[in-house]
Structures are given as structure tokens and as C-alpha cells.
Scaffold this active site. Structure first.
Site, PDB file in Angstrom:
ATOM      1  CG  HIS A 143      -2.047  -0.948   1.153  1.00 49.46           C
ATOM      2  ND1 HIS A 143      -2.508  -1.638   2.243  1.00 49.46           N
ATOM      3  CD2 HIS A 143      -2.824  -1.334   0.104  1.00 49.46           C
ATOM      4  CE1 HIS A 143      -3.526  -2.422   1.869  1.00 49.46           C
ATOM      5  NE2 HIS A 143      -3.726  -2.252   0.574  1.00 49.46           N
ATOM      6  CB  SER A 144       1.743   3.564  -2.743  1.00 47.44           C
ATOM      7  OG  SER A 144       0.380   3.732  -3.084  1.00 47.44           O
ATOM      8  NE  ARG A 145      -3.899   4.879   2.727  1.00 51.39           N
ATOM      9  CZ  ARG A 145      -5.221   4.983   2.538  1.00 51.39           C
ATOM     10  NH1 ARG A 145      -5.701   5.934   1.753  1.00 51.39           N
ATOM     11  NH2 ARG A 145      -6.062   4.152   3.129  1.00 51.39           N
ATOM     12  CD  GLU A 146      -0.384   0.766   4.407  1.00 46.87           C
ATOM     13  OE1 GLU A 146       0.318  -0.269   4.410  1.00 46.87           O
ATOM     14  OE2 GLU A 146      -1.622   0.744   4.328  1.00 46.87           O
TER      15      GLU A 146
ATOM     16  NE  ARG B 269      -6.483   0.304   0.889  1.00 47.23           N
ATOM     17  CZ  ARG B 269      -6.205  -0.398   2.004  1.00 47.23           C
ATOM     18  NH1 ARG B 269      -5.414   0.107   2.926  1.00 47.23           N
ATOM     19  NH2 ARG B 269      -6.715  -1.599   2.168  1.00 47.23           N
TER      20      ARG B 269
ATOM     21  CG  ASN C 110      -3.796  -6.879   1.952  1.00 52.90           C
ATOM     22  OD1 ASN C 110      -3.517  -8.040   1.663  1.00 52.90           O
ATOM     23  ND2 ASN C 110      -3.923  -6.467   3.203  1.00 52.90           N
ATOM     24  NE  ARG C 111      -9.826  -5.475   1.893  1.00 49.53           N
ATOM     25  CZ  ARG C 111      -8.862  -5.035   2.697  1.00 49.53           C
ATOM     26  NH1 ARG C 111      -7.601  -5.404   2.490  1.00 49.53           N
ATOM     27  NH2 ARG C 111      -9.154  -4.215   3.701  1.00 49.53           N
TER      28      ARG C 111
ATOM     29  CG  HIS D 106      -0.136  -3.704   5.249  1.00 51.51           C
ATOM     30  ND1 HIS D 106      -0.942  -3.270   4.225  1.00 51.51           N
ATOM     31  CD2 HIS D 106       0.145  -4.996   4.974  1.00 51.51           C
ATOM     32  CE1 HIS D 106      -1.147  -4.259   3.375  1.00 51.51           C
ATOM     33  NE2 HIS D 106      -0.501  -5.336   3.810  1.00 51.51           N
ATOM     34  CB  SER D 107       2.202   1.753   8.507  1.00 55.33           C
ATOM     35  OG  SER D 107       1.940   2.786   7.570  1.00 55.33           O
ATOM     36  CE1 TYR D 108      -3.184   5.538   9.625  1.00 54.31           C
ATOM     37  CE2 TYR D 108      -3.679   5.108  11.935  1.00 54.31           C
ATOM     38  CZ  TYR D 108      -4.015   5.673  10.723  1.00 54.31           C
ATOM     39  OH  TYR D 108      -5.196   6.385  10.609  1.00 54.31           O
TER      40      TYR D 108
ATOM     41  CE1 TYR E  16      -9.597  -2.300   8.536  1.00 54.14           C
ATOM     42  CE2 TYR E  16      -9.208  -4.323   7.310  1.00 54.14           C
ATOM     43  CZ  TYR E  16      -8.908  -3.000   7.577  1.00 54.14           C
ATOM     44  OH  TYR E  16      -7.907  -2.376   6.886  1.00 54.14           O
TER      45      TYR E  16
ATOM     46  CD  GLU F 240      -2.041  -2.515   9.212  1.00 58.70           C
ATOM     47  OE1 GLU F 240      -1.494  -1.402   9.041  1.00 58.70           O
ATOM     48  OE2 GLU F 240      -2.852  -3.003   8.403  1.00 58.70           O
TER      49      GLU F 240
END
Lengths: 373, 178
Positions: A133-136, A191, A208-209, A260-262, A312, A334
Site C-alpha cells: 500500500h503505497s501511502r504507508e 493506497r 491486499n484484496r 503495512h502501516s499503521y 476487520y 501494521e
């Protein structure tokens, strides 16, 4: 007067260039004027120029580190800088590190994986990926740090040396390069991948889905405009397909960690169903140990558990697929923080985050090494 | 606790930690009631603190007078920036947004959401003739379950003695082309 001649007097009619220290300005001007010598100012303030050049030099030196020892691990880097870092690392450690291209992204960027190996053929292996996920951003930055850490410690750290005696480590630092570039040029909060979705103006699939485990189920969206859009079909994204192909072709991966984060969590499968995995007890125990190791460094608090009970429901997730492939030790991290800065984690937290996470990774890798199957 | 025909009630024990001083903590308890059916009503919240919050009068007054005496209205963007940086003089603006966004988050929370303030995209001070400070914020909220980044406008009033008020807030459309 301490005049500094940059162009000395040569002959009649030839110009003379002089650098004049500030206290001598007035006396010199007075002298020239008194003798009818005309002058003009070429540079108002030499110091300003020197300062500026210094700054430029520092900046350019940061952009082109000459070795992984001068690379700044405590700052965020561009894709080009990270790719250059990889090449430097390989060049400096050709007997330990090699770079593999496992595919190309939607926008045709190479997908690189670093392989750390002390030999053998197709040894049992650990896989680590960051930046799916690029924004992490703290994850790609940590990936860079992990790469260097492996090189630094592979001989003198007993644990790591023993791991590498039996296993290889594969590390994909920028798992979603298209998204990463987009976060640097257009939208810091991006993301997903950057693939076009037919019939929609919205772009991108949540990588990631997009895996083939409960694909399309609850916990993913069928709407291309959603951040959790699962894509038209499983493995539609080249970023995902290339890892799937790699894992299947390798056939001997024993531990798989996707970072991943966060939120500060350590998670194991499943995300797509409440049914516990058969190895739930063992994975839970490993998680407990790994989190304790992580916390021991800076007191950072992590929770742990299965994805569906801890965070989740999410279907089509990476480690659900890898677990179902038989990779028992499948985990997702995370990383920091818990929401104060979220995705915008200050750079000064990169190294502490990477350091503490590495301790947890070692627990997982050591356990895998001691329980090969 | 499921309360038939009313909703779900949660009993919480929390520790409040001072963001600016990690060692300063206060225990508290809370009861949160999510109403059945209608997601447009904010959950009921009751909180009791076991102890006192730190006095911030001095810092509040310094900030208040600094802003009041600005010649031009304060304008800023991207707090924190992409690298997580917040210039020191912007830290109170950041904290104010955090408090105000807490109100917005409360008003829009359900049992299936978890919001965090992701970033201040833009903030503009609005000069007022009375003693209040007014800021017009455009913030980004990050919703954990859907992973969406939601732009939200909020108008915030603040005064050292009268506290924070959100006088207006509205969800903004996301740019579909991004």
C-alpha cells in the site's frame, strides 16, 4: 587592505578583478574615485554565493550516495533513490545479495526483489514485502533499513547468521511502485495500484484484496472507486500476480511476512472468515513472542491476533492466500503509529520503527528455521 | 451490552495520555451508547475523569495573543507535510484541528467506523471583531474499516477561556479522477 585579486593586473587597458573584504570597501572606493579609476560591481556578496553552493552540494550529495554507508536511512526516499540503493547494496555484497526482477507493474516499472543467500539451491526461504500500500511510507523506508541490516549482521549476529545458514531471505521493498510514485507526485494518500478500471473513471485496485483467498467476499468492495476495490478478478494486478508466480515457482517458502502501516498490530490469518486456521495456537504463540521482542526496544505497544478478530474482515488478502498455499508462518504487520501521525509518520521515527520491527521479524524467522516443515 | 430496541452500550476504561508529556496520564471511564437503526444520530457519550487535566493557560494565552496580533490572516497547508513534519509554530493549529476533528468524528461515528485525523489540507484564519479566533479548516479523515480518506470542511471557534466550538462542518466530495 587584504585585497584578493581574482584577475591580477596584467597590463595597461586590461581589467582587474578584486574580491574586497567588507571593511576595506570604503577605503578602496575612495582611492579609486580619487584616482579617476572606474569600477563596477560584479558580485554584490560573495558569501551568499558560497553559502548557496554549499547547500547545493549537500543536496546533490544526498541524492547520489556513493555507498550504502552514506545513505540516509532516517529520511524518506524517492523510487529512483531506493532502486539505486538496491544496486549499490548488491555491488557491495555480491556474495550475499542479488536482485531479481519478478515482473512489471501496470505502468511498466520493474518489480525488484532482493535475495539474501549464503548458498545452496532453492533453500527454504523467508519472504518479506513492504510498500504494497503505497501511502504507508514507513514500510518501504523500513524495508531499505532491513536490507542494510541483513548485510551488516549476516556474519556477526548469531541469530541472523544461523538463519542464513539454512534459509534464504527474499525482500521486496517497493511492492507497489506505481502507487509509490503517485504518492510522491500527486496524492500522498494513494493506497491502491494505478490500473485502469473498465467502465469507471476511478483508478486502481487494492492489492491486499486481490489475492485468491475468499476473493470478492465481504471485507472487499466491488466498486472501482473504493479504496478496498478487489479488482475484476483475483491476481488481476501484475504486482500481485508476480508474487503469486514467484511463490509458486519457488515452491519452498516457509515464512511470509507482508508489512503495512499503521495501527501497531501483528496479525495472522484469516481475514476472510471467522474459522480459525489449524495452526492458530502456534501462530498466536509466535506472535506473543515477536511482540514482546518488539516492545523490548522502545516500549512500543502492539496488539496481535487473527486479522478478522483484531482488525476487520478483509477478503482476498495476501497472507490468507499464502497460508492456504501451505506457508504456515504467514504474518502481517501494521507498523507505527496508532493515529497521531498515521501515514504521515515523521522521518525520525523510521529507524526506531525498523529496529523494533526487525526484532519481531527475527523471532518469526528463528522459529521458522527451528520448525522447518 | 445489548439494550433491546435501543442499541448497544459499551463500558470503557481508558487512560488519557498527554500528547505533549507521555508521563502525564489520567484514568477515566466512559459509557458509549450506539443507537439502534438510525446511523444519523451520534452515539451518546458519558465520560468521567479520575483526576485533573493539566492547566494549559499559559500556552493558550501565548498562542491566542500571537494569532490576534498577526497582521495578515494565518494561512497554511499540509499539516503535517508528506514527511510528517509540523513546523513548531503550526503545532497549536494542528492540535486545535485534532480537538475539533474529535467532535466531527464523534458526530459521525457508528459501531462500524474508526476515524483518525490524517492531515490538515488547508487552514485559513477568519478575522473576527469579537474576542474569538476563527479558523476555516479543510481536513482529511482516514476511516479504518473502509480505508477511505474523506475530505471534510470545518469551521472552528476558539478562545482560551471559552474553549473549542465547531460551528459548521460538512463532508466534501472526493475527487474521483485521482
Amino acid at each position: 587592505l587584504q585585497l584578493d585579486f581574482w584577475l591580477s593586473p596584467r597590463g595597461l587597458g586590461d581589467p582587474v578583478d578584486i574580491r574586497v573584504p567588507f571593511p576595506s570597501l570604503q577605503p578602496l572606493k575612495a582611492h579609486l574615485e580619487a584616482n579617476g579609476i572606474s569600477y563596477s560591481i560584479m558580485i554584490e556578496d560573495v558569501q551568499t554565493l558560497v553559502d548557496h553552493e554549499q547547500m547545493e552540494m549537500l543536496r546533490s550529495r544526498r541524492g547520489l550516495p556513493l555507498s550504502t554507508n552514506t545513505f540516509d536511512y532516517a529520511t524518506y526516499h524517492s523510487l529512483d533513490e531506493i532502486y539505486a540503493f538496491m544496486d549499490l547494496l548488491v555491488a557491495e555484497n555480491p556474495n550475499l545479495v542479488s536482485k531479481l526482477e519478478i515482473g512489471r507493474s501496470t505502468e511498466n516499472r520493474p518489480l525488484y526483489v532482493l535475495k539474501f543467500s549464503k548458498g545452496g539451491t532453492n533453500r527454504p526461504a523467508v519472504w518479506i514485502d513492504t510498500g504494497i500500500h503505497s501511502r504507508e511510507w514507513v514500510t518501504q523506508a523500513s524495508g531499505v533499513w532491513f536490507a542494510k541490516k541483513i548485510v551488516l549482521d549476516h556474519e556477526n549476529d548469531e541469530g541472523l547468521a544461523s538463519i542464513l545458514d539454512k534459509m534464504d531471505i527474499f525482500l521486496e521493498i517497493v511492492t507497489n511502485p506505481d502507487g509509490f510514485v503517485f504518492t510522491q507526485t500527486q496524492n500522498r494518500m494513494w493506497r491502491k495500484t494505478r490500473s485502469r478500471n473498465s467502465g469507471s473513471i476511478c483508478i486502481g485496485v487494492d492489492p491486499n484484496r486481490n489475492w485468491d483467498a475468499g476473493f470478492g467476499g465481504p471485507g472487499a468492495s466491488g466498486n472501482p472507486c473504493s479504496e478496498t476495490y478487489h479488482g475484476p478478478y483475483a491476481n488481476s494486478e501484475p504486482e500481485v500476480k508476480s508474487i503469486v508466480d514467484f511463490v509458486k515457482n519457488h515452491g519452498n517458502i516457509k515464512a511470509f511476512v507482508s508489512i503495512h502501516s499503521y495501527s501497531q498490530l501483528l496479525l495472522y490469518p484469516y481475514g476472510y472468515t471467522r474459522t480459525p486456521v489449524p495452526d492458530q495456537k502456534e501462530l498466536h504463540q509466535i506472535s506473543e513472542k515477536a511482540v514482546a521482542a518488539l516492545s523490548s526496544l522502545y516500549g512500543t505497544n502492539y496488539k496481535y491476533g487473527s486479522i478478522i478478530t483484531t482488525i476487520y474482515q478483509a477478503s482476498g488478502g495476501t497472507i490468507d492466500w499464502t497460508y492456504n498455499q501451505g506457508i504456515k508462518y504467514s504474518f502481517t504487520f501494521e507498523l507505527r503509529d496508532t493515529g497521531r501521525y498515521g501515514f504521515l509518520l515523521p522521518a525520525k521515527q523510521i529507524v526506531p520503527t525498523a529496529q523494533e520491527t526487525w526484532l519481531a521479524l527475527k523471532v518469526i524467522m528463528l522459529h521458522a528455521r527451528d520448525h522447518l516443515y | 451490552q445489548d439494550i433491546d430496541d435501543v442499541g448497544h452500550k459499551y463500558y470503557l476504561e481508558l487512560v488519557l495520555e498527554d500528547v505533549l508529556d507521555k508521563d502525564s496520564t489520567v484514568n477515566c471511564t466512559a459509557e458509549v451508547l450506539y443507537h439502534l437503526g438510525n446511523n444519523n444520530i451520534a452515539p451518546d457519550v458519558q465520560v468521567s475523569l479520575e483526576g485533573e487535566l493539566k492547566n494549559t493557560d499559559e500556552a493558550d494565552n501565548i498562542f491566542y495573543h500571537r494569532i490576534k496580533s498577526l497582521e495578515k490572516e494565518l494561512v497554511a497547508e499540509n499539516i503535517p507535510d508528506s514527511y510528517g513534519n509540523v513546523p513548531p509554530e503550526m503545532e497549536p493549529i494542528h492540535l486545535l484541528a485534532w480537538v475539533a476533528s474529535g467532535y466531527v468524528i464523534w458526530q459521525n461515528s457508528t459501531e462500524n467506523t474508526e476515524f483518525h485525523l490524517a492531515q490538515i489540507k488547508h487552514v485559513k484564519q477568519v478575522k473576527r471583531s469579537d474576542e474569538y479566533l476563527e479558523f476555516d479548516y479543510m481536513i482529511l479523515l482516514h476511516e479504518m474499516v473502509s480505508q477511505e480518506i474523506i475530505p471534510w470542511q470545518m469551521t472552528v471557534l476558539w478562545h482560551p477561556q471559552h474553549g473549542v466550538q465547531v460551528t459548521q462542518d460538512s463532508r466534501q466530495p472526493k475527487h474521483a479522477s485521482e
